[in-house]
Design an enzyme around this catalytic site. Structure first.
Site, PDB file in Angstrom:
ATOM      1  N   ASP A  42      -1.176   1.175  39.868  1.00 21.04           N
ATOM      2  CA  ASP A  42      -2.136   0.094  39.754  1.00 21.04           C
ATOM      3  C   ASP A  42      -1.708  -1.165  40.473  1.00 21.04           C
ATOM      4  OD1 ASP A  42      -0.242  -0.583  38.017  1.00 21.04           O
ATOM      5  OD2 ASP A  42      -1.890  -0.858  36.184  1.00 21.04           O
ATOM      6  N   SER A  43      -0.480  -1.132  40.938  1.00 23.32           N
ATOM      7  CA  SER A  43       0.341  -2.368  41.996  1.00 23.32           C
ATOM      8  C   SER A  43      -0.396  -2.441  43.063  1.00 23.32           C
ATOM      9  CB  SER A  43       1.558  -2.039  42.094  1.00 23.32           C
ATOM     10  OG  SER A  43       1.678  -0.645  42.657  1.00 23.32           O
ATOM     11  N   ASP A  81      -1.650   6.121  37.957  1.00 23.62           N
ATOM     12  CA  ASP A  81      -1.862   5.167  36.773  1.00 23.62           C
ATOM     13  C   ASP A  81      -3.167   5.105  36.335  1.00 23.62           C
ATOM     14  OD1 ASP A  81       0.500   3.652  36.063  1.00 23.62           O
ATOM     15  OD2 ASP A  81       0.420   2.500  37.838  1.00 23.62           O
ATOM     16  N   LYS A 110      -0.136   8.190  34.172  1.00 25.56           N
ATOM     17  CA  LYS A 110       0.921   7.193  33.605  1.00 25.56           C
ATOM     18  C   LYS A 110       0.194   6.243  32.866  1.00 25.56           C
ATOM     19  CE  LYS A 110       3.348   4.095  36.203  1.00 25.56           C
ATOM     20  NZ  LYS A 110       3.089   2.880  35.316  1.00 25.56           N
ATOM     21  N   GLU A 112       1.091   2.791  30.453  1.00 22.65           N
ATOM     22  CA  GLU A 112       1.975   1.864  29.863  1.00 22.65           C
ATOM     23  C   GLU A 112       1.794   1.569  28.416  1.00 22.65           C
ATOM     24  OE1 GLU A 112       1.177  -1.744  31.883  1.00 22.65           O
ATOM     25  OE2 GLU A 112       1.372  -0.927  33.762  1.00 22.65           O
ATOM     26  N   GLU A 176      10.769  -0.419  33.342  1.00 22.78           N
ATOM     27  CA  GLU A 176      10.593  -1.447  34.068  1.00 22.78           C
ATOM     28  C   GLU A 176      11.423  -2.918  33.666  1.00 22.78           C
ATOM     29  OE1 GLU A 176       6.680  -1.847  35.831  1.00 22.78           O
ATOM     30  OE2 GLU A 176       7.146  -3.753  36.807  1.00 22.78           O
TER      31      GLU A 176
END
Ligand code: KIV
Length: 258
Positions: A42-43, A81, A110, A112, A176
């Site tokens: 999602d970057s 993501d 993925k 978070e 991270e």
């Protein structure tokens, strides 16, 4: 178990796991030759769409980019993501994770962690959707950047978070921006591989945002190594093209149809 995931798991304590992000087929095709994992991160919100954080990227956009990336990936594990807001309830996350898997043909998602959403991982594992966890500096939940795990109590909390992610059934976990000490301790205490970004060489693998390491994102924190200054290479080519169009050197006879 997915064969590509098995290949990642057996690398723990044997050889480093190489991961990079991709948002399109052309980049994915190159990464596929070298990487163990390609992440549609999602970057892309910051890197491609110019947002100040990753919060506004929606599921459809992630899916569209993953469909493109999938066309370039043959052997590499493809992870996607789940964007912020797409897994706020168990029903929503199941619906959205199934949609991502079905529409893109990716191998895993993925998620978070916000220090309490481990049940979300468990529920996806129950319906056979593989999950990569993500702890430490988690841009979907943290407002301010900070190195995580610098004090003993923070490091203990991170270890406990990492163990919860493993217990919930994740096959690997992104760490991270953790202190080296915290990353080392977590990597030695988990059975699943840790993938570091800004978290030292103690991790079982490394990931970077491809646009950062190529030097075209304009975002270069300390943990990014620029392997090339691709912005300069592109500018040189664009400058030459501009000159040639203006001087009528391009298109030449070679570039036109008779
Ligand atoms: O969105 C992303 O690219 C990521 C990596 C930086 C781990 O989550």
């Amino acid at each position: 178990m997915n064969k590509k995931i098995k290949k990642i798991l057996i690398k723990k304590n044997k050889s480093k796991i190489v991961c990079l992000t991709a948002y399109s087929k052309s980049i994915a095709k190159i990464l596929d030759k070298y990487c163990d994992v390609v992440l549609v991160g999602d970057s892309m919100a910051n890197v491609l769409y110019g947002h100040k954080n990753t919060h506004q990227i929606n599921l459809d956009t992630i899916i569209q980019h993953t469909i493109s990336v999938k066309m370039g990936v043959k052997k590499t594990l493809l992870v996607v993501d789940m964007p912020k807001g797409s897994y706020t309830t168990i029903n929503l996350e199941k619906k959205n994770a199934k949609l991502i898997m079905k529409k893109t043909g990716c191998d895993a998602v993925k998620i978070e962690s916000d220090k309490k959403n481990y049940e979300i991982i468990e529920e996806l594992i129950k319906i056979k959707i593989p999950v990569m966890g993500h702890i430490g500096y988690t841009p979907q939940f943290k407002k301010k950047f900070k190195i995580e795990g610098q004090t003993k109590s923070e490091a203990d909390q991170l270890l406990s978070d990492a163990k919860s992610v493993e217990k919930a059934g994740a096959f690997s976990i992104v760490l991270e921006c953790l202190s080296s000490k915290a990353a080392k301790s977590i990597t030695s205490k988990l059975n699943i591989p840790t993938i570091g970004i800004g978290s030292s060489s103690y991790c079982d693998g490394q990931i970077l945002v491809t646009d950062d390491m190529l030097g075209i994102s304009g975002f270069y924190p300390k943990f990014v190594k620029k392997y090339i200054q691709l912005d300069r290479v592109i500018e040189k080519a664009v400058k030459k093209y501009t000159r040639e169009v203006k001087t009528k050197k391009f298109p030449s006879r070679k570039n036109i149809f008779k």
